[in-house]
Design an enzyme around this catalytic site. Structure first.
Site, PDB file in Angstrom:
ATOM      1  N   HIS A  78      29.603  18.978  64.837  1.00 22.93           N
ATOM      2  CA  HIS A  78      29.572  18.983  63.374  1.00 22.93           C
ATOM      3  C   HIS A  78      30.588  19.981  62.850  1.00 22.93           C
ATOM      4  CE1 HIS A  78      25.767  16.668  62.248  1.00 22.93           C
ATOM      5  NE2 HIS A  78      25.908  16.513  63.552  1.00 22.93           N
ATOM      6  N   PRO A 297      14.251  29.750  60.457  1.00 20.64           N
ATOM      7  CA  PRO A 297      15.169  28.744  61.018  1.00 20.64           C
ATOM      8  C   PRO A 297      16.311  28.324  60.093  1.00 20.64           C
ATOM      9  CG  PRO A 297      13.094  27.732  60.362  1.00 20.64           C
ATOM     10  CD  PRO A 297      12.926  29.199  60.153  1.00 20.64           C
ATOM     11  N   LYS A 301      19.750  30.212  63.907  1.00 22.97           N
ATOM     12  CA  LYS A 301      20.248  31.284  64.764  1.00 22.97           C
ATOM     13  C   LYS A 301      19.371  31.604  65.982  1.00 22.97           C
ATOM     14  CE  LYS A 301      24.145  32.520  63.179  1.00 22.97           C
ATOM     15  NZ  LYS A 301      24.577  31.145  63.489  1.00 22.97           N
ATOM     16  N   TYR A 389      27.513  30.885  60.340  1.00 21.70           N
ATOM     17  CA  TYR A 389      26.793  29.704  60.834  1.00 21.70           C
ATOM     18  C   TYR A 389      27.319  29.244  62.183  1.00 21.70           C
ATOM     19  CZ  TYR A 389      24.134  25.325  60.379  1.00 21.70           C
ATOM     20  OH  TYR A 389      23.249  24.280  60.570  1.00 21.70           O
TER      21      TYR A 389
HETATM   22  C1  PHB Z   1      16.939  21.084  63.356  1.00 21.61           C
HETATM   23  O1  PHB Z   1      15.796  21.128  63.839  1.00 21.61           O
HETATM   24  O2  PHB Z   1      17.659  20.097  63.485  1.00 21.61           O
HETATM   25  C2  PHB Z   1      17.440  22.239  62.553  1.00 21.61           C
HETATM   26  C3  PHB Z   1      16.588  23.290  62.229  1.00 21.61           C
HETATM   27  C4  PHB Z   1      17.066  24.358  61.475  1.00 21.61           C
HETATM   28  C5  PHB Z   1      18.381  24.351  61.041  1.00 21.61           C
HETATM   29  C6  PHB Z   1      19.228  23.323  61.383  1.00 21.61           C
HETATM   30  C7  PHB Z   1      18.763  22.257  62.135  1.00 21.61           C
HETATM   31  O3  PHB Z   1      18.850  25.385  60.270  1.00 21.61           O
END
Ligand code: PHB
Length: 395
Positions: A78, A297, A301, A389
């Site tokens: 991505h 989440p 990270k 990120y």
């Molecule tokens: C995911 O579970 O795909 C996920 C969770 C938290 C994020 C990004 C993706 O910040």
């Protein structure tokens, strides 16, 4: 007295999640022995649905250390994400801003790759153990445990690593007087779903709406992962598919964007908080990953920080066993915490910028939109987000 079978290893590792297995694998590549013990069964760890974004540094470590190149074949690269607020999407173009990318590759697959590689290499990993107790962590670490067959063991090691997750036994072996704990609770949680539906968008969407945060993530071509902000005490039973989709729709649909919907096949409420225990070392005990720190989440990270800890710790063990120098071991806690607090800040910032506080007033709401505009309208703002990120360069 229980009759215990004694076994010796250079590094004892408690916890066979991605951090513990990755460390064991890296040590093996340098000819350093380790034994990993884990309370859960391999199937149980595999079944746990976790987040799915890997920083480029995490991917490089998996590939370069020979764990697997499945992430390159089956993971999705991505080059950006979308921040959505006031009904409009704003792209954060990682590639253009910082020349980097992330991979969407679920943590479950990282675990599966590592577990398979350790197994293929004859690594000593014992799942499903009970009655684990770490002793003499300051000077002469020993780990007492009972294996799946009921045999009692005493594992003697030169060093002990606590990679035993957010409910860590190891971290409480550091005496209160020698440690400090930092907590931050948030007045909300995430409602997470897996749905059978096609992608709604090529990239992840992080949405701030007056109805609360939503995240549109992905798993495969036909299964998607989505989350929306909810109360920590939210009752899953009160949410059927219609109600879930109505909630997601009002948070992200609009201005020509429409979610692609389908049957919900998994639901979970994920409470979250920020936590750090310092220092990450006490005598011969070293903490890594969630045992020492958890982040909300929103910044994706958690796993990446754990893998970074383990990389730094591996380099320190390798240097010690090769040259006898303790310099890198002595620098481990400070070095790891430097990145941990940067990630704590980033995760807190993303969370507070994108979620609605239950007590927010009109000022707070308008200030938050001002904050979002100040990020997306400035190349510097977008670049700060993109660098954090995708993962800061290793110090
Ligand atoms: C995911 O579970 O795909 C996920 C969770 C938290 C994020 C990004 C993706 O910040």
């Amino acid at each position: 007295m229980t009759q215990r079978t004694t076994v010796k290893t250079q590094v004892a590792i408690i916890g066979a999640g991605p951090a513990g297995l990755m460390l064991s694998h890296l040590l093996a590549t340098a000819g350093i022995t380790s034994t990993v013990i884990e309370l859960r069964s391999r199937e149980e760890i595999h079944r746990t649905v976790r987040a799915g974004i890997l920083e480029h540094g995490t991917v490089n470590l998996l590939v370069d250390s020979g764990v697997s190149d499945r992430v390159l074949r089956e993971g999705d690269k991505h080059d950006g994400i979308e921040l959505r607020f006031n009904g409009e999407s704003h792209r954060i173009d990682f590639k253009d801003l910082v020349g980097e990318a992330v991979w969407l590759y679920p943590q479950t697959d990282v675990f599966a790759d590592l577990a398979a590689r350790r197994e293929a290499d004859g690594g000593d990993v014992r799942y499903g153990v009970t009655d684990v107790s770490a002793e003499d962590v300051e000077t002469n670490p020993r780990v007492l445990f009972t294996d799946v067959d009921g045999t009692d063991w005493e594992l003697q090691a030169e060093f002990l690593v606590g990679a035993d997750g957010s409910r860590s036994h190891c971290r409480s072996r550091i005496p209160e007087a020698a440690r400090r704990r930092y907590f931050h609770e948030y007045p909300f949680a995430w409602f997470g779903i897996l749905a059978e539906a096609p992608h709604s968008s090529p990239e992840l969407i992080y949405a701030n709406s007056p109805h609360g945060f939503a995240l549109i993530s992905q798993r495969t071509e036909t299964v998607q992962r989505m989350y929306f902000q909810c109360d920590p005490a939210e009752n899953l039973a009160g949410w059927d598919d219609d109600r879930i989709w109505a909630e997601l729709r009002r948070r992200v649909n609009g201005n020509g964007f429409e979610l692609k919907e389908g049957p919900v096949i998994d639901k979970v409420v994920l409470p979250f908080r920020s936590f750090v225990q310092e220092p990450m070392r006490h005598g011969k005990l070293f903490l890594a990953g969630d045992a020492a720190h958890t982040v909300p989440p929103t910044g994706a990270k958690g796993l990446n920080l754990a893998i970074h800890d383990v990389k730094v710790l591996f380099e320190a063990f390798e240097s010690f066993f090769r040259s006898g120098s303790t310099a890198l071991l002595d620098g481990y806690s400070g070095g790891a915490l430097d990145r941990v607090w940067k990630a704590q800040h980033f995760s807190y910032w993303m969370t507070s910028m994108l979620h609605q506080l239950p007590a927010a007033d009109d000022f707070e709401r308008s200030r938050q939109l001002g904050e979002l505009r100040s990020v997306v309208s400035s190349r510097h703002g977008r670049a700060y987000l993109a660098e954090a990120y995708t993962g800061w360069p290793s110090a």
